[in-house]
Scaffold this motif. Structure first.
Motif, PDB file in Angstrom:
ATOM      1  N   VAL A  65      14.922  41.940  58.354  1.00  0.00           N
ATOM      2  CA  VAL A  65      15.843  43.101  58.091  1.00  0.00           C
ATOM      3  C   VAL A  65      17.304  42.609  58.284  1.00  0.00           C
ATOM      4  N   ALA A  66      17.529  41.926  59.358  1.00  0.00           N
ATOM      5  CA  ALA A  66      18.728  41.725  59.435  1.00  0.00           C
ATOM      6  C   ALA A  66      19.383  40.741  58.399  1.00  0.00           C
ATOM      7  N   ALA A  67      18.384  39.567  58.137  1.00  0.00           N
ATOM      8  CA  ALA A  67      18.833  38.869  57.065  1.00  0.00           C
ATOM      9  C   ALA A  67      18.910  39.461  55.487  1.00  0.00           C
ATOM     10  N   SER A  68      18.444  40.640  55.349  1.00  0.00           N
ATOM     11  CA  SER A  68      18.479  41.464  54.371  1.00  0.00           C
ATOM     12  C   SER A  68      19.684  42.136  54.246  1.00  0.00           C
ATOM     13  N   VAL A  69      20.075  42.608  55.548  1.00  0.00           N
ATOM     14  CA  VAL A  69      21.340  43.470  55.623  1.00  0.00           C
ATOM     15  C   VAL A  69      22.310  42.595  55.502  1.00  0.00           C
ATOM     16  N   GLU A  70      22.479  41.319  56.131  1.00  0.00           N
ATOM     17  CA  GLU A  70      23.507  40.543  55.965  1.00  0.00           C
ATOM     18  C   GLU A  70      23.416  40.069  54.181  1.00  0.00           C
ATOM     19  N   GLY A  71      22.620  39.793  53.741  1.00  0.00           N
ATOM     20  CA  GLY A  71      22.676  39.523  52.130  1.00  0.00           C
ATOM     21  C   GLY A  71      23.106  40.711  51.475  1.00  0.00           C
ATOM     22  N   GLN A  72      22.829  41.896  51.770  1.00  0.00           N
ATOM     23  CA  GLN A  72      23.239  42.959  51.171  1.00  0.00           C
ATOM     24  C   GLN A  72      24.636  43.282  51.421  1.00  0.00           C
ATOM     25  N   GLY A  73      25.052  42.820  52.741  1.00  0.00           N
ATOM     26  CA  GLY A  73      26.853  42.934  52.833  1.00  0.00           C
ATOM     27  C   GLY A  73      27.277  41.877  51.889  1.00  0.00           C
ATOM     28  N   ALA A  74      26.924  40.664  51.685  1.00  0.00           N
ATOM     29  CA  ALA A  74      27.388  39.622  50.979  1.00  0.00           C
ATOM     30  C   ALA A  74      27.483  40.078  49.587  1.00  0.00           C
ATOM     31  N   ALA A  75      26.233  40.631  49.170  1.00  0.00           N
ATOM     32  CA  ALA A  75      26.230  41.190  47.586  1.00  0.00           C
ATOM     33  C   ALA A  75      27.304  42.324  47.440  1.00  0.00           C
ATOM     34  N   THR A  76      27.537  43.240  48.472  1.00  0.00           N
ATOM     35  CA  THR A  76      28.411  44.101  48.261  1.00  0.00           C
ATOM     36  C   THR A  76      29.735  43.796  48.341  1.00  0.00           C
ATOM     37  N   GLN A  77      30.091  42.732  49.223  1.00  0.00           N
ATOM     38  CA  GLN A  77      31.442  41.871  49.007  1.00  0.00           C
ATOM     39  C   GLN A  77      31.763  41.236  47.749  1.00  0.00           C
ATOM     40  N   ASP A  78      30.718  40.838  47.065  1.00  0.00           N
ATOM     41  CA  ASP A  78      30.802  39.949  45.741  1.00  0.00           C
ATOM     42  C   ASP A  78      31.108  41.199  44.768  1.00  0.00           C
ATOM     43  N   ILE A  79      30.633  42.569  44.770  1.00  0.00           N
ATOM     44  CA  ILE A  79      30.817  43.190  44.057  1.00  0.00           C
ATOM     45  C   ILE A  79      32.141  43.888  43.948  1.00  0.00           C
ATOM     46  N   VAL A  80      32.840  44.120  45.259  1.00  0.00           N
ATOM     47  CA  VAL A  80      34.222  44.595  45.634  1.00  0.00           C
ATOM     48  C   VAL A  80      35.049  43.517  45.004  1.00  0.00           C
ATOM     49  N   CYS A  81      34.837  42.271  45.053  1.00  0.00           N
ATOM     50  CA  CYS A  81      35.836  41.312  44.662  1.00  0.00           C
ATOM     51  C   CYS A  81      35.722  41.306  42.997  1.00  0.00           C
ATOM     52  N   HIS A  82      34.391  41.534  42.537  1.00  0.00           N
ATOM     53  CA  HIS A  82      34.338  41.589  40.891  1.00  0.00           C
ATOM     54  C   HIS A  82      35.156  42.937  40.345  1.00  0.00           C
ATOM     55  N   VAL A  83      35.009  43.867  41.257  1.00  0.00           N
ATOM     56  CA  VAL A  83      35.700  45.289  40.778  1.00  0.00           C
ATOM     57  C   VAL A  83      37.377  45.136  41.045  1.00  0.00           C
ATOM     58  N   ALA A  84      37.517  44.443  42.081  1.00  0.00           N
ATOM     59  CA  ALA A  84      39.109  44.234  42.092  1.00  0.00           C
ATOM     60  C   ALA A  84      39.664  43.356  40.834  1.00  0.00           C
ATOM     61  N   ASP A  85      38.728  42.142  40.644  1.00  0.00           N
ATOM     62  CA  ASP A  85      39.095  41.509  39.322  1.00  0.00           C
ATOM     63  C   ASP A  85      39.150  42.305  38.076  1.00  0.00           C
ATOM     64  N   ALA A  86      38.119  42.932  37.931  1.00  0.00           N
ATOM     65  CA  ALA A  86      38.289  43.869  36.831  1.00  0.00           C
ATOM     66  C   ALA A  86      39.373  44.910  36.781  1.00  0.00           C
ATOM     67  N   THR A  87      39.624  45.445  37.801  1.00  0.00           N
ATOM     68  CA  THR A  87      40.954  46.345  37.855  1.00  0.00           C
ATOM     69  C   THR A  87      42.052  45.179  37.621  1.00  0.00           C
ATOM     70  N   ALA A  88      42.252  44.327  37.953  1.00  0.00           N
ATOM     71  CA  ALA A  88      43.645  43.469  37.733  1.00  0.00           C
ATOM     72  C   ALA A  88      43.658  43.211  36.176  1.00  0.00           C
ATOM     73  N   GLY A  89      42.172  42.851  35.754  1.00  0.00           N
ATOM     74  CA  GLY A  89      42.494  42.508  34.200  1.00  0.00           C
ATOM     75  C   GLY A  89      42.861  43.703  33.418  1.00  0.00           C
ATOM     76  N   THR A  90      42.293  45.111  33.899  1.00  0.00           N
ATOM     77  CA  THR A  90      42.376  46.299  33.228  1.00  0.00           C
ATOM     78  C   THR A  90      44.176  46.506  33.196  1.00  0.00           C
ATOM     79  N   ARG A  91      44.575  46.309  34.146  1.00  0.00           N
ATOM     80  CA  ARG A  91      45.976  46.545  34.412  1.00  0.00           C
ATOM     81  C   ARG A  91      46.838  45.544  33.694  1.00  0.00           C
TER      82      ARG A  91
END
Length: 142
Positions: A65-91
């Motif tokens: 469970v701890a490994a899964s939560v850690e993986g989920q956190g990393a995936a969420t961080q990746d999503i945040v980065c991709h959303v930030a990149d998309a926002t910059a591209g949209t601007r």
């Protein structure tokens, strides 16, 4: 419980689970599933073999469970980065569209000036033709 080879230089942390219905088994399972505790000490859990077997199983699940939560956190961080990149591209696209719209407006104004100049030139050409025709009529009559 099967012995796990650990660094002999680490201190031994002995946990007696006490009453199987109490909090001891839960605390032992958490300690067994915590990588920081396992890295800092050799864990020795003392208690009933059946309870210890359940603790081992729970510790494995807790680690998963701890490994899964850690993986989920990393995936969420990746999503945040991709959303930030998309926002910059949209601007950037918005700025480009605004620039193109301004250039189109300037081109439209320039086209209007060219059209007005062409119209004036056409009127002058008509006037010149009329004057030239009048001169030719006079020359031919003379």
């Amino acid at each position: 419980m099967t012995a796990v080879l650990q660094d002999r230089t680490l201190p031994v942390l002995a946990l007696a689970i006490g009453d199987p219905a109490g909090v001891g088994p839960e605390l032992a399972a958490r300690a067994a599933g915590d990588p920081q505790i396992r890295a800092a000490a050799r864990l020795l859990i003392i208690g009933d073999a059946r309870v210890l077997s359940l603790i081992r199983e729970i510790a494995g699940l807790a680690g998963s469970v701890a490994a899964s939560v850690e993986g989920q956190g990393a995936a969420t961080q990746d999503i945040v980065c991709h959303v930030a990149d998309a926002t910059a591209g949209t601007r950037a696209v918005t700025v480009t569209i605004t620039t193109v719209a301004q250039a189109a407006a300037q081109t439209g104004a320039a086209a209007a000036h060219v059209l007005a100049a062409a119209s004036d030139l056409s009127h002058h050409a008509d006037a010149l033709k009329t004057a030239t025709d009048a001169v030719l009529v006079t020359v031919r009559a003379a």
